[in-house]
Design an enzyme around this catalytic site. Sequence first.
Site, PDB file in Angstrom:
ATOM      1  N   LYS A  30       2.201 -52.004  22.267  1.00  0.00           N
ATOM      2  CA  LYS A  30       2.003 -51.013  21.209  1.00  0.00           C
ATOM      3  C   LYS A  30       2.600 -51.425  19.851  1.00  0.00           C
ATOM      4  O   LYS A  30       1.974 -52.196  19.147  1.00  0.00           O
ATOM      5  CB  LYS A  30       2.486 -49.652  21.705  1.00  0.00           C
ATOM      6  CG  LYS A  30       1.615 -49.227  22.904  1.00  0.00           C
ATOM      7  CD  LYS A  30       1.774 -47.844  23.452  1.00  0.00           C
ATOM      8  CE  LYS A  30       0.696 -47.624  24.506  1.00  0.00           C
ATOM      9  NZ  LYS A  30       1.111 -46.980  25.707  1.00  0.00           N
ATOM     10  N   ASP A  53      10.308 -50.293  31.028  1.00  0.00           N
ATOM     11  CA  ASP A  53       9.008 -50.345  30.388  1.00  0.00           C
ATOM     12  C   ASP A  53       9.157 -49.666  29.037  1.00  0.00           C
ATOM     13  O   ASP A  53       9.140 -48.443  28.934  1.00  0.00           O
ATOM     14  CB  ASP A  53       7.963 -49.648  31.262  1.00  0.00           C
ATOM     15  CG  ASP A  53       6.572 -49.715  30.637  1.00  0.00           C
ATOM     16  OD1 ASP A  53       6.477 -50.003  29.415  1.00  0.00           O
ATOM     17  OD2 ASP A  53       5.589 -49.475  31.358  1.00  0.00           O
ATOM     18  N   TYR A  95       4.144 -44.192  33.600  1.00  0.00           N
ATOM     19  CA  TYR A  95       2.932 -45.015  33.552  1.00  0.00           C
ATOM     20  C   TYR A  95       3.313 -46.435  33.164  1.00  0.00           C
ATOM     21  O   TYR A  95       4.109 -46.644  32.247  1.00  0.00           O
ATOM     22  CB  TYR A  95       1.965 -44.443  32.506  1.00  0.00           C
ATOM     23  CG  TYR A  95       0.665 -45.206  32.369  1.00  0.00           C
ATOM     24  CD1 TYR A  95      -0.243 -45.244  33.427  1.00  0.00           C
ATOM     25  CD2 TYR A  95       0.342 -45.880  31.196  1.00  0.00           C
ATOM     26  CE1 TYR A  95      -1.455 -45.935  33.300  1.00  0.00           C
ATOM     27  CE2 TYR A  95      -0.858 -46.566  31.062  1.00  0.00           C
ATOM     28  CZ  TYR A  95      -1.749 -46.589  32.123  1.00  0.00           C
ATOM     29  OH  TYR A  95      -2.937 -47.278  31.999  1.00  0.00           O
TER      30      TYR A  95
HETATM   31  C1  LIG Z   1       0.549 -47.594  27.102  1.00  0.00           C
HETATM   32  C2  LIG Z   1       1.534 -47.947  28.150  1.00  0.00           C
HETATM   33  C3  LIG Z   1       1.348 -49.039  29.012  1.00  0.00           C
HETATM   34  C4  LIG Z   1       0.071 -49.810  29.050  1.00  0.00           C
HETATM   35  O1  LIG Z   1      -0.198 -50.465  27.873  1.00  0.00           O
HETATM   36  P1  LIG Z   1      -1.729 -50.890  27.550  1.00  0.00           P
HETATM   37  O2  LIG Z   1      -1.597 -51.690  26.300  1.00  0.00           O
HETATM   38  O3  LIG Z   1      -2.463 -49.607  27.406  1.00  0.00           O
HETATM   39  O4  LIG Z   1      -2.204 -51.677  28.701  1.00  0.00           O
HETATM   40  C5  LIG Z   1       2.365 -49.384  29.852  1.00  0.00           C
HETATM   41  N1  LIG Z   1       3.515 -48.695  29.876  1.00  0.00           N
HETATM   42  C6  LIG Z   1       3.727 -47.623  29.091  1.00  0.00           C
HETATM   43  C7  LIG Z   1       5.034 -46.913  29.147  1.00  0.00           C
HETATM   44  C8  LIG Z   1       2.732 -47.203  28.226  1.00  0.00           C
HETATM   45  O5  LIG Z   1       2.908 -46.094  27.486  1.00  0.00           O
END
Ligand SMILES: *Cc1c(COP(=O)(O)O)cnc(C)c1O
Length: 429
Positions: free
Chosen positions: A267, A239, A144
Amino acid sequence: MKNSVSVKMFEEAGKYIPGGVNSPVRAFKSVGLNPVFIKSGQGALIKDVDGNEYIDYVGSWGPLLLGHLHPEVVEAVKECLEVGTSFGAPTERETILAQMIVEAVPSVEMVRLVSSGTEAAMSAARLARAYTGRNKIVKFEGCYHGHADMFLIKAGSGALTHGVPTSPGVPEVTAGNTINAGFNDLAGLERIFSTAGEEIAAVFVEPVPGNMGVVPPKPGFLQGLRELTSRYGSLLIFDEVITGFRLSYGGAQSLFGVRPDLTCMGKIIGGGLPVGAYGGKKEIMSLISPDGPVYQAGTLSGNPLAVSAGIATLKVLGRKDFYVELERKSARLARGLAGAAGEAGREMFFTRVGSMMCGFFTGTEVVDYETACTANTGKYASFFRRMLEQGIYLAPSQFEAAFVAQAHTDEMIDRTVEAAVKSFKALEE
Ligand SMILES: *Cc1c(COP(=O)(O)O)cnc(C)c1O
């Protein structure tokens, strides 16, 4: 379990907010329950509006590595509140956080702050396309990267070089520029590159995926990505929105010794307030406006409150033995849960990298999205419900991670394991 207030609040929310929530997984749909509305949090504990208390393993989906309301984070935010919450002009704090990130993360020489992980990933994609002059991006099924159009794409049947939208509203033409590959399948990726390598701007990967459950990379997989992307002149983008500052102070790239060209974060670096960031080599980052021609902006980017919480959080993480202690506790929980499943005769597949872990309700070894999907989600839902009733707040979906925080005590972990023994035993066959 008393939940009448939560039920009422969810009903009311549904009148004004689609599905009653501002992010879909919060609705508890995949576990078939009414979501609990949270009133407060302290350390590793949260309380709901009906007065139930839980040990929290969601941690706001990753940001709260220190737990709720860490005193140093609270203090930093309070100090900031007294001098102003947003100026739309530079503040010194932004430089401090940027410098901390650059010093911590091996591949990052410059970093741009944004307000969410989604924003970080979509901005990194634009930058990669601008830098390489290519249009296609590769991602892995089950990873994701936020909800930008280009990432809401799954593999088309039989189509090696373009995918299909997973959401209405995503244009086919966008899907045509996203290629899905299988996680941990280097040979498959080689085939994609041998067909379309010259068109691929970047490969996006969660170095340790945490959005299809937790799936560790096989030895050599991340190194293989580095080698393959370099060979074709494509960028490798980690990511690290979950793994950044979680798996080590330098993120997954430190842990695995692989240097991507760009890194997305979010995060944890916001300490529970909205922050994202993307960074990498100076040569690439200098293309961003106003240094270069690649446009990217944000009214609340580098927001003082969020940046203050981030700085305070990273300060704590940088202290001696933080990750040693986190690893010890995480191992204790993982060992306990596996033992509990074994005691109950449950066939499960457990994964863990540092403080992120997952128990899949399957006998199959989970190495990618396809094998993750062999998990029995009905059994997970039933397990989740039993844990919730015993005061353990897990992610309301099989395909998410359980996160251990600094605030979890050994006593809480042992209580969680005891609850798991009961829950595993009570599951109907
Ligand atoms: C949570 C997440 C995102 C998106 O971050 P948001 O702050 O929710 O937009 C992107 N990449 C990874 C791996 C994530 O876990």
